[in-house]
Motif scaffolding. Structure first.
Motif, PDB file in Angstrom:
ATOM      1  N   LYS A  60       0.814  -1.217   0.000  1.00 22.28           N
ATOM      2  CA  LYS A  60       0.000   0.000   0.000  1.00 22.28           C
ATOM      3  C   LYS A  60       0.849   1.269   0.000  1.00 22.28           C
ATOM      4  CE  LYS A  60      -3.962  -2.108   2.194  1.00 22.28           C
ATOM      5  NZ  LYS A  60      -4.680  -2.340   3.459  1.00 22.28           N
ATOM      6  N   CYS A  61       2.167   1.105   0.048  1.00 22.47           N
ATOM      7  CA  CYS A  61       3.058   2.266   0.125  1.00 22.47           C
ATOM      8  C   CYS A  61       3.085   3.020  -1.202  1.00 22.47           C
ATOM      9  CB  CYS A  61       4.466   1.788   0.480  1.00 22.47           C
ATOM     10  SG  CYS A  61       5.677   3.105   0.500  1.00 22.47           S
ATOM     11  N   ILE A  62       2.957   4.339  -1.137  1.00 19.84           N
ATOM     12  CA  ILE A  62       3.003   5.145  -2.363  1.00 19.84           C
ATOM     13  C   ILE A  62       4.357   5.850  -2.502  1.00 19.84           C
ATOM     14  CG2 ILE A  62       0.500   5.469  -2.472  1.00 19.84           C
ATOM     15  CD1 ILE A  62       0.964   8.289  -1.256  1.00 19.84           C
ATOM     16  N   LEU A  63       5.324   5.451  -1.687  1.00 24.27           N
ATOM     17  CA  LEU A  63       6.709   5.947  -1.756  1.00 24.27           C
ATOM     18  C   LEU A  63       6.803   7.462  -1.640  1.00 24.27           C
ATOM     19  CD1 LEU A  63       8.022   3.548  -4.550  1.00 24.27           C
ATOM     20  CD2 LEU A  63       8.403   3.369  -2.086  1.00 24.27           C
ATOM     21  N   CYS A  64       5.975   8.030  -0.774  1.00 21.15           N
ATOM     22  CA  CYS A  64       6.027   9.483  -0.587  1.00 21.15           C
ATOM     23  C   CYS A  64       7.255   9.889   0.222  1.00 21.15           C
ATOM     24  CB  CYS A  64       4.756   9.970   0.095  1.00 21.15           C
ATOM     25  SG  CYS A  64       4.638   9.474   1.832  1.00 21.15           S
ATOM     26  N   GLY A  65       7.817   8.943   0.975  1.00 13.62           N
ATOM     27  CA  GLY A  65       9.047   9.222   1.720  1.00 13.62           C
ATOM     28  C   GLY A  65       8.856   9.983   3.016  1.00 13.62           C
ATOM     29  N   ARG A  66       7.630  10.230   3.414  1.00 12.34           N
ATOM     30  CA  ARG A  66       7.444  11.009   4.652  1.00 12.34           C
ATOM     31  C   ARG A  66       7.963  10.242   5.868  1.00 12.34           C
ATOM     32  NH1 ARG A  66       1.523  13.505   4.976  1.00 12.34           N
ATOM     33  NH2 ARG A  66       2.453  14.683   6.688  1.00 12.34           N
ATOM     34  N   CYS A  67       7.765   8.928   5.871  1.00 11.81           N
ATOM     35  CA  CYS A  67       8.244   8.133   7.014  1.00 11.81           C
ATOM     36  C   CYS A  67       9.769   8.193   7.093  1.00 11.81           C
ATOM     37  CB  CYS A  67       7.763   6.690   6.888  1.00 11.81           C
ATOM     38  SG  CYS A  67       8.243   5.896   5.353  1.00 11.81           S
ATOM     39  N   VAL A  68      10.427   8.099   5.940  1.00 13.24           N
ATOM     40  CA  VAL A  68      11.893   8.090   5.910  1.00 13.24           C
ATOM     41  C   VAL A  68      12.429   9.413   6.423  1.00 13.24           C
ATOM     42  CG1 VAL A  68      13.895   8.015   4.378  1.00 13.24           C
ATOM     43  CG2 VAL A  68      11.976   6.461   3.997  1.00 13.24           C
ATOM     44  N   VAL A 125       2.616  10.056  10.197  1.00 14.20           N
ATOM     45  CA  VAL A 125       2.722  10.884   8.985  1.00 14.20           C
ATOM     46  C   VAL A 125       2.347  10.124   7.712  1.00 14.20           C
ATOM     47  CG1 VAL A 125       4.464  12.406   9.977  1.00 14.20           C
ATOM     48  CG2 VAL A 125       5.200  10.405   8.651  1.00 14.20           C
ATOM     49  N   CYS A 126       2.205   8.811   7.776  1.00 15.11           N
ATOM     50  CA  CYS A 126       1.903   8.043   6.557  1.00 15.11           C
ATOM     51  C   CYS A 126       0.517   8.436   6.034  1.00 15.11           C
ATOM     52  CB  CYS A 126       1.966   6.543   6.841  1.00 15.11           C
ATOM     53  SG  CYS A 126       1.648   5.550   5.367  1.00 15.11           S
ATOM     54  N   PRO A 127       0.434   8.876   4.779  1.00 14.71           N
ATOM     55  CA  PRO A 127      -0.869   9.358   4.296  1.00 14.71           C
ATOM     56  C   PRO A 127      -1.810   8.251   3.835  1.00 14.71           C
ATOM     57  CG  PRO A 127       0.810   9.678   2.610  1.00 14.71           C
ATOM     58  CD  PRO A 127       1.514   9.087   3.799  1.00 14.71           C
TER      59      PRO A 127
HETATM   60  S1  SF4 Z   1       4.876   7.419   4.685  1.00 14.70           S
HETATM   61 FE1  SF4 Z   1       6.338   5.813   4.138  1.00 14.70          FE
HETATM   62  S2  SF4 Z   1       5.159   3.906   4.247  1.00 14.70           S
HETATM   63 FE2  SF4 Z   1       3.685   5.586   4.145  1.00 14.70          FE
HETATM   64  S3  SF4 Z   1       3.254   5.791   1.959  1.00 14.70           S
HETATM   65 FE3  SF4 Z   1       4.885   7.245   2.435  1.00 14.70          FE
HETATM   66  S4  SF4 Z   1       6.778   6.133   1.982  1.00 14.70           S
HETATM   67 FE4  SF4 Z   1       5.139   4.606   2.127  1.00 14.70          FE
END
Ligand code: SF4
Ligand code: SF4
Ligand code: SF4
Ligand code: FES
Length: 308
Positions: free
Chosen positions: A147-155, A200-202
């Motif tokens: 389900k990850c959209i690779l937004c990178g907020r978690c990183v 923060v994961c959307p």
């Molecule tokens: S916050 Fe992390 S786990 Fe959630 S969608 Fe973005 S990259 Fe994926």
């Protein structure tokens, strides 16, 4: 401080110089969707869902990384912008398990919200799909890389915590995913389960394990509580359903975003009607134990029992 004036959808807005187009729009009460943008972490500009049309600029710029300038004209929902957003959503949905019916994030998911807003019902693109196993090898966080959209907020959020940087982008192209060092499950990493990444994961890629199945987001009442275990004063939310406190989570926007497990677990013990049992890591695996064992009181209690 110097200011610039621009028009957003024909309405004049004046903002401090250096403000992004996204923030100028928000100042003016104009909605622009975002996935990767987070005001508390460095800009990224990767997801492109926040594109706008600015006459004179060649492509549709991402509003979260574009600075507002004097005399700029911005259009946030022009046909070209809407078309671009639909294409981005179709691409994301092409590789997304659409199990909103049972997803923990149903009702609190930006992908779901934006698909609804822009009437994107189908993926639009067909191709190989991901099939990663669920990572729920720890007591706190469920990770679903599908389900990850690779937004990178978690990183970027984890990187902002001193001495953490537990997760990062790994692999390449179609196989890109968020990984721990050596791509181990989270339970085998240096993760301290602060939960900031979950907050923060959307979408539903990260979810709170203790809250799984406890209720939908719209069924939960929320109450802010301030942690008193140290002088940072982090703010958490106590979630309750049907008058029963069922969870404590870090508040998404609050005092410095709570980062320690001690605070959250302490508040769980204080506020939850059924606080979760303690776990200890034994031989690299989490095992459920008694409070006496968790607190190292087993010997003392045994001695007291013998005396009694
Ligand atoms: S916050 Fe992390 S786990 Fe959630 S969608 Fe973005 S990259 Fe994926
Ligand atoms: S992450 Fe969002 S879009 Fe995906 S299944 Fe969950 S609620 Fe639906
Ligand atoms: S829970 Fe905290 S330490 Fe663990 S990956 Fe998420 S942000 Fe990093
Ligand atoms: S929100 Fe602007 S590029 Fe992602």
């Amino acid at each position: 401080m110097s200011y610039v004036s621009l028009t957003i959808n024909g309405v004049m807005v004046t903002v401090p110089k250096g403000t992004t187009v996204l923030n100028a729009a928000r100042e003016a009460g104009v909605f622009i969707p975002t996935f990767c943008h987070d005001p508390n972490i460095p800009r990224f500009g990767a997801c492109r869902i926040c594109v706008v049309e600015i006459p004179g600029m060649r492509n549709l710029p991402a509003s979260c990384v574009t600075e507002a300038t004097e005399g700029m004209e911005v259009y946030t929902e022009s046909p070209a912008v809407v078309e671009a957003r639909k294409t981005i959503l179709e691409l994301l949905l092409a590789n997304h398990p659409q199990d909103c019916l049972t997803c923990e994030k149903n009702g609190d998911c930006r992908l779901q919200d934006y698909a609804f807003r822009y009437s994107v019902k189908e993926a639009g693109f067909k191709g190989e799909s991901k099939d990663y196993p669920l990572d729920d090898t720890n007591p706190y966080i469920i990770r679903d890389a599908n389900k990850c959209i690779l937004c990178g907020r978690c990183v970027r959020t984890c990187n902002a915590i001193p001495d953490r940087s537990v997760i990062d982008f790994g692999y390449r192209g179609f196989n890109t995913k968020i990984v721990t060092a050596m791509d181990t499950p989270l339970g085998e990493s240096d993760c301290v389960y602060c939960g900031r990444c979950v907050t923060v994961c959307p979408v539903g890629a990260l979810a709170w394990k203790p809250l799984a199945g406890k209720g939908r987001t719209w069924e939960m009442a929320r109450q802010d509580v301030t942690c008193t275990f140290c002088d940072s004063g982090c703010v958490f939310e106590v979630l309750s359903k049907d008058g029963k406190n069922v969870g404590v989570i870090p508040k998404a926007s609050g005092n410095g975003r709570p980062l320690c497990l001690k605070g959250r677990l302490g508040l769980e013990l204080k506020y939850l009607d059924d606080p979760p049992p303690p776990y200890l890591k034994k031989d690299g695996e989490f095992a459920q134990v008694s409070w006496a064992e968790a607190l190292g009181l087993e010997d003392i209690l045994a001695k007291l029992d013998n005396k009694g």
